[in-house]
Motif scaffolding. Structure first.
Motif, PDB file in Angstrom:
ATOM      1  N   VAL A 178       0.849  -1.191   0.000  1.00  0.00           N
ATOM      2  CA  VAL A 178       0.000   0.000   0.000  1.00  0.00           C
ATOM      3  C   VAL A 178       0.884   1.240   0.000  1.00  0.00           C
ATOM      4  CG1 VAL A 178      -1.853   1.252   1.159  1.00  0.00           C
ATOM      5  CG2 VAL A 178      -1.759  -1.260   1.304  1.00  0.00           C
ATOM      6  N   GLY A 179       0.685   2.097  -0.977  1.00  0.00           N
ATOM      7  CA  GLY A 179       1.411   3.358  -1.045  1.00  0.00           C
ATOM      8  C   GLY A 179       0.552   4.485  -0.511  1.00  0.00           C
ATOM      9  N   VAL A 203       5.527   5.124   1.957  1.00  0.00           N
ATOM     10  CA  VAL A 203       4.923   6.447   2.137  1.00  0.00           C
ATOM     11  C   VAL A 203       5.775   7.531   1.486  1.00  0.00           C
ATOM     12  CG1 VAL A 203       3.924   5.691   4.329  1.00  0.00           C
ATOM     13  CG2 VAL A 203       6.065   6.991   4.330  1.00  0.00           C
ATOM     14  N   SER A 204       5.112   8.671   1.257  1.00  0.00           N
ATOM     15  CA  SER A 204       5.807   9.869   0.803  1.00  0.00           C
ATOM     16  C   SER A 204       5.048  11.082   1.314  1.00  0.00           C
ATOM     17  CB  SER A 204       5.899   9.909  -0.724  1.00  0.00           C
ATOM     18  OG  SER A 204       6.625  11.049  -1.153  1.00  0.00           O
ATOM     19  N   ASP A 205       5.801  12.142   1.632  1.00  0.00           N
ATOM     20  CA  ASP A 205       5.193  13.389   2.097  1.00  0.00           C
ATOM     21  C   ASP A 205       6.185  14.516   1.857  1.00  0.00           C
ATOM     22  OD1 ASP A 205       4.133  15.576   3.867  1.00  0.00           O
ATOM     23  OD2 ASP A 205       2.739  14.013   4.490  1.00  0.00           O
ATOM     24  N   ARG A 215       8.418   7.468  10.696  1.00  0.00           N
ATOM     25  CA  ARG A 215       9.602   6.618  10.848  1.00  0.00           C
ATOM     26  C   ARG A 215       9.824   6.232  12.308  1.00  0.00           C
ATOM     27  NH1 ARG A 215      13.483   9.641   6.521  1.00  0.00           N
ATOM     28  NH2 ARG A 215      13.674   7.928   5.010  1.00  0.00           N
ATOM     29  N   ASP A 216       9.601   7.183  13.209  1.00  0.00           N
ATOM     30  CA  ASP A 216       9.791   6.896  14.643  1.00  0.00           C
ATOM     31  C   ASP A 216       8.773   5.878  15.137  1.00  0.00           C
ATOM     32  OD1 ASP A 216      11.904   8.658  14.788  1.00  0.00           O
ATOM     33  OD2 ASP A 216      10.705  10.330  15.562  1.00  0.00           O
ATOM     34  N   ASP A 220       9.479  -0.017  10.214  1.00  0.00           N
ATOM     35  CA  ASP A 220       9.504  -0.889   9.036  1.00  0.00           C
ATOM     36  C   ASP A 220       8.865  -0.262   7.795  1.00  0.00           C
ATOM     37  OD1 ASP A 220      10.777  -2.875  10.469  1.00  0.00           O
ATOM     38  OD2 ASP A 220       8.910  -3.850  11.069  1.00  0.00           O
ATOM     39  N   VAL A 221       8.241   0.898   7.967  1.00  0.00           N
ATOM     40  CA  VAL A 221       7.625   1.565   6.824  1.00  0.00           C
ATOM     41  C   VAL A 221       8.713   2.106   5.895  1.00  0.00           C
ATOM     42  CG1 VAL A 221       6.331   3.640   6.162  1.00  0.00           C
ATOM     43  CG2 VAL A 221       5.453   2.142   7.954  1.00  0.00           C
ATOM     44  N   GLU A 222       8.511   1.904   4.599  1.00  0.00           N
ATOM     45  CA  GLU A 222       9.466   2.405   3.600  1.00  0.00           C
ATOM     46  C   GLU A 222       9.099   3.831   3.203  1.00  0.00           C
ATOM     47  OE1 GLU A 222      10.074  -0.421   0.340  1.00  0.00           O
ATOM     48  OE2 GLU A 222       9.031  -1.909   1.581  1.00  0.00           O
ATOM     49  N   VAL A 223      10.113   4.643   2.952  1.00  0.00           N
ATOM     50  CA  VAL A 223       9.893   6.043   2.572  1.00  0.00           C
ATOM     51  C   VAL A 223      10.529   6.290   1.212  1.00  0.00           C
ATOM     52  CG1 VAL A 223      10.339   8.454   3.160  1.00  0.00           C
ATOM     53  CG2 VAL A 223       9.858   6.790   4.984  1.00  0.00           C
TER      54      VAL A 223
END
Length: 360
Positions: A178-179, A203-205, A215-216, A220-223
């Protein structure tokens, strides 16, 4: 403080559009009431640095229309409205400004009820509430529902599960990629739900503090560095959770995801975009269908807020989304058309008994 009403072909679909200006506080605001056929118009106040008044007005009109359909599809006895405050919230927020805005809301006599949106918080609603009773989404300390992004994200998660069921025959998102574009108030909570069920989340922002917080909380979430980089990935689900217009012709032509389901309002840059998605076999879950959890949350304040009751109601977004997608399949139309038809049916069947909503 001065205000004036607008009558223009651009706004004729809407019941009422009002501009306000308070020189002392710097307030420049627009309230657009699209419909009160089902009840008073409820919609958040967006505080944003619009480049000009015309852009702010267009946003208010589009968002107000969406709120009418969102409330109708969610089964609420509410109409649709939206407000915008023009300016940079990081520079302009003050007690003076919000209280001036609260007096502006009060002049509408309850036909419009405000709440949080992009650029405003529950604490801001508390300040507005010192001048008008026609505000919801206040802090828990002031008897309110608190941050409506909590159930907005929960509702989007339910809509995503229903979309997955329609696309793959299974509502389980475990192992799905999921992006999420935009991890502010709503996007961050949505990431939490996805991580909890074992989805792979990318994710992206554009705002680095939002990325740092995600991230904190979820190591494990990819950026990825940009929306373009996110869209280039082979996603199962694309979740636009920033501002509107995320789905334009270029995105629709190149998106690799099987499902689009996100929290942003007015995701389609124009109505023809959904046909492109549909022709490419991409299932689009209508934004105002899946992101109604926040509206359900703040509307619960009218009964004396209960988070558990509001969450139970927001769980129903799964069934609402399933109904929209099944109707679309049965009628051979894109999901947004099916959602519009279902919402319009309720507005016509129930709203015609009321006409305009007027203060009692």
């Amino acid at each position: 403080m001065t205000s004036h009403h607008v009558s223009d072909p651009f706004t004729q679909e809407h019941e009422q559009v009002v501009f306000a200006h308070d020189e002392a506080s710097g307030l420049r605001a627009i309230i657009a009431i699209h419909s009160t056929a089902l009840g008073p118009a409820l919609g958040g106040t967006r505080f944003h640095a619009y480049p000009d008044t015309a852009t702010a007005l267009a946003d208010a009109l589009d968002l107000a229309r969406g709120m009418t359909y969102k409330a109708a599809l969610a089964g609420l006895d509410l109409g649709g409205g939206k407000a915008v405050i023009i300016g940079d919230p990081h520079q302009m927020k003050s007690e003076h400004l919000f209280r001036a805005y609260g007096r502006f809301v009060e002049t509408l006599g309850g036909r419009y009820i405000t709440a949080c949106d992009v650029g405003t918080t529950s604490h801001d609603m508390d300040l507005i509430g010192r001048e008008t009773a026609h505000v919801t989404g206040r802090t828990l300390a002031h008897g309110g529902a608190g941050d409506s992004s909590v159930l907005t994200a929960f509702g989007v998660f339910q809509g995503m599960r229903a979309s997955a069921e329609a696309a793959w025959g299974d509502s389980n998102l475990s192992g799905r990629t999921v992006g999420v574009l935009g991890v502010g108030k709503v996007g961050r909570h949505l990431v939490g739900h996805l991580v909890d069920v074992g989805a792979r989340v990318v994710v992206s922002d554009v705002w680095q503090p939002a990325i740092d917080r995600v991230r904190d909380e979820y190591p494990d979430v990819e950026v990825v560095e940009s929306a373009e980089a996110l869209l280039a990935l082979p996603l199962d689900v694309y979740a636009p959770c920033a501002l509107g217009g995320a789905l334009d012709d270029e995105v629709a032509a190149h998106l690799q995801a099987r499902v689009v389901c996100g929290a942003a309002n007015n995701q389609l840059a124009h109505p023809g975009v959904e046909k492109v998605l549909d022709d490419r076999g991409i299932l689009y879950a209508p934004d105002y269908c899946v992101n109604a959890g926040g509206l359900i949350q703040v509307a619960d304040e009218f009964e004396g807020f209960s988070f558990e009751r509001a969450k139970h109601r927001a769980t129903g977004i799964f069934d609402t989304t399933r109904n929209v997608l099944e109707t679309a399949r049965r009628d051979g139309v894109p999901p947004a058309v099916a959602a519009d038809r279902l919402a319009a049916r309720r507005i016509n069947e129930v709203g015609r008994l009321r006409g305009l909503w007027l203060p009692r």
